[in-house]
Design a protein around this motif. Structure first.
Motif, PDB file in Angstrom:
ATOM      1  N   ALA A  46       0.470  -1.157   0.298  1.00  0.00           N
ATOM      2  CA  ALA A  46       0.326   0.147  -0.152  1.00  0.00           C
ATOM      3  C   ALA A  46       0.817   1.020   0.163  1.00  0.00           C
ATOM      4  N   GLN A  47       2.161   1.385   1.000  1.00  0.00           N
ATOM      5  CA  GLN A  47       3.006   2.957   0.423  1.00  0.00           C
ATOM      6  C   GLN A  47       3.272   2.761  -0.860  1.00  0.00           C
ATOM      7  N   VAL A  48       4.530   1.515  -1.305  1.00  0.00           N
ATOM      8  CA  VAL A  48       4.310   1.545  -2.391  1.00  0.00           C
ATOM      9  C   VAL A  48       3.655   2.914  -3.854  1.00  0.00           C
ATOM     10  N   VAL A  49       2.341   1.833  -4.057  1.00  0.00           N
ATOM     11  CA  VAL A  49       1.255   2.083  -4.878  1.00  0.00           C
ATOM     12  C   VAL A  49       1.159   4.082  -4.374  1.00  0.00           C
ATOM     13  N   VAL A  50       0.793   4.625  -2.638  1.00  0.00           N
ATOM     14  CA  VAL A  50       0.845   5.229  -2.994  1.00  0.00           C
ATOM     15  C   VAL A  50       1.140   6.918  -2.917  1.00  0.00           C
ATOM     16  N   ARG A  51       2.861   5.599  -3.221  1.00  0.00           N
ATOM     17  CA  ARG A  51       3.921   7.371  -2.903  1.00  0.00           C
ATOM     18  C   ARG A  51       4.326   6.529  -4.777  1.00  0.00           C
ATOM     19  N   THR A  52       3.562   5.984  -5.049  1.00  0.00           N
ATOM     20  CA  THR A  52       3.856   5.998  -6.336  1.00  0.00           C
ATOM     21  C   THR A  52       2.758   7.034  -7.349  1.00  0.00           C
ATOM     22  N   PHE A  53       2.206   6.329  -7.532  1.00  0.00           N
ATOM     23  CA  PHE A  53       1.045   6.544  -8.672  1.00  0.00           C
ATOM     24  C   PHE A  53      -0.594   7.865  -8.013  1.00  0.00           C
ATOM     25  N   ASP A  54      -0.861   8.243  -8.894  1.00  0.00           N
ATOM     26  CA  ASP A  54      -1.322  10.047  -8.711  1.00  0.00           C
ATOM     27  C   ASP A  54      -3.119   9.059  -8.699  1.00  0.00           C
TER      28      ASP A  54
END
Length: 323
Positions: A208-216
């Protein structure tokens, strides 16, 4: 900590703080500390738990601490004490938000009647039941805010509700487009055992952290939040006459009185605060009410369809500090 001199009935600082920490806070940061003194206790801002991107002026941090102050007032009243609150008592110490003096108070108070709602209140992010909120409950919520020197503007006209929903979606798009905002959000995604933050299953946190940091994901989240706003039985803006730390502290106390009053009526609430968090949108949110003032919180309120577990909380040892 032992009983204070003001307590002849076994009331402890711990029992008061246990109630205080049940207050809501942005990203569940729990940005408060409590310092006992002989006459009661102080409520301090814990700036190490601030959100510099989401809340650069610590406005929401102060609102959260105000909600904790109100919880203290409720628990004190339920235990036969009066809690006199001195807001911002020391110009040289901006972290000292409130000094609370406790004294015996014979007789019942309205705050004491809210004590049973402390543990029932939830931040309810799911869809509500379609039932309309009863007029007597709405009147009670409006009165609750007014008694704390704030105003709860219920958005009843379809055009006002639609405009508020538009601002929510616009705020989502603007926040998610900011990589710094996404990194800050991701940093507060924690496993429940951490005791704070936005609780997720432990195995899901890294992904979840990677997804949130990476994608608008602003447009998708905005569409979902707009639908939540459209479907909410009640939308309301909590606003104050001023917009300084004292007003924010008052807003927090008003917010918590509204939330506990809602819980007593079988209702729950959550926040669609994006337009209050984006500086360019905040005046527009107040304009939706058709009244002067400063928008502090956008609430959605309704009847829950399921019971939710309480949000995790930090141990009392982490929030109680010595003088």
């Amino acid at each position: 900590m032992s009983n204070r001199p003001w307590s002849d009935s076994g009331v402890t600082i711990e029992s008061l703080v246990e109630a205080a920490v049940l207050a809501p806070s942005s990203h569940n940061t729990q940005p408060w500390l409590f310092r006992p003194h002989e006459a009661g206790l102080d409520v301090l801002a814990d700036r190490t738990r601030a959100l510099p991107v989401n809340d650069p002026e610590d406005r929401e941090l102060t609102i959260s601490c105000g909600a904790a102050v109100f919880n203290l007032r409720v628990r004190a009243a339920a235990q036969g004490l009066a809690a006199a609150v001195e807001a911002l008592p020391d110009d040289q110490d901006p972290d000292l938000l409130a000094r609370i003096t406790l004294a015996a108070a014979p007789g019942a108070s309205h705050e004491a009647g809210l004590d049973d709602a402390l543990a029932r209140r939830r931040t309810y992010r799911q869809r509500f039941a379609p039932d309309a909120v009863a007029s007597e409950a709405i009147d009670a919520l409006v009165a609750a805010a007014g008694s704390e020197r704030a105003t709860l503007h219920v958005l009843e006209a379809p055009d006002r509700r639609a405009r508020a929903a538009e601002l929510v979606a616009e705020g989502d798009a603007m926040q998610w487009a900011n990589p710094s905002w996404r990194r800050e959000l991701a940093a507060w995604m924690h496993a429940r055992r951490r005791g704070d933050g936005l609780a997720l299953p432990a195995l899901a946190v890294p992904v979840a952290q990677v997804v949130v940091r990476t994608f608008d994901m602003g447009h998708g989240v905005g569409a979902k939040d707009r639908q939540l706003a459209d479907e909410s039985p009640l939308l309301a803006v909590l606003s104050t006459d001023g917009d300084a730390p004292l007003d924010w502290l008052q807003a927090g106390q008003a917010l918590q009185r509204v939330l506990l009053t809602a819980a007593r009526h079988g209702l729950q609430a959550s926040y669609l605060n994006q337009p209050a968090q984006v500086p360019s949108l905040r005046p527009k949110l107040q304009q939706v009410t058709g009244r002067p003032g400063y928008a502090q919180v956008l609430l959605r309120i309704g009847t829950p369809t399921q019971a939710l577990p309480p949000a995790p909380r930090r141990p009392l040892a982490d929030v109680l500090v010595s003088a």
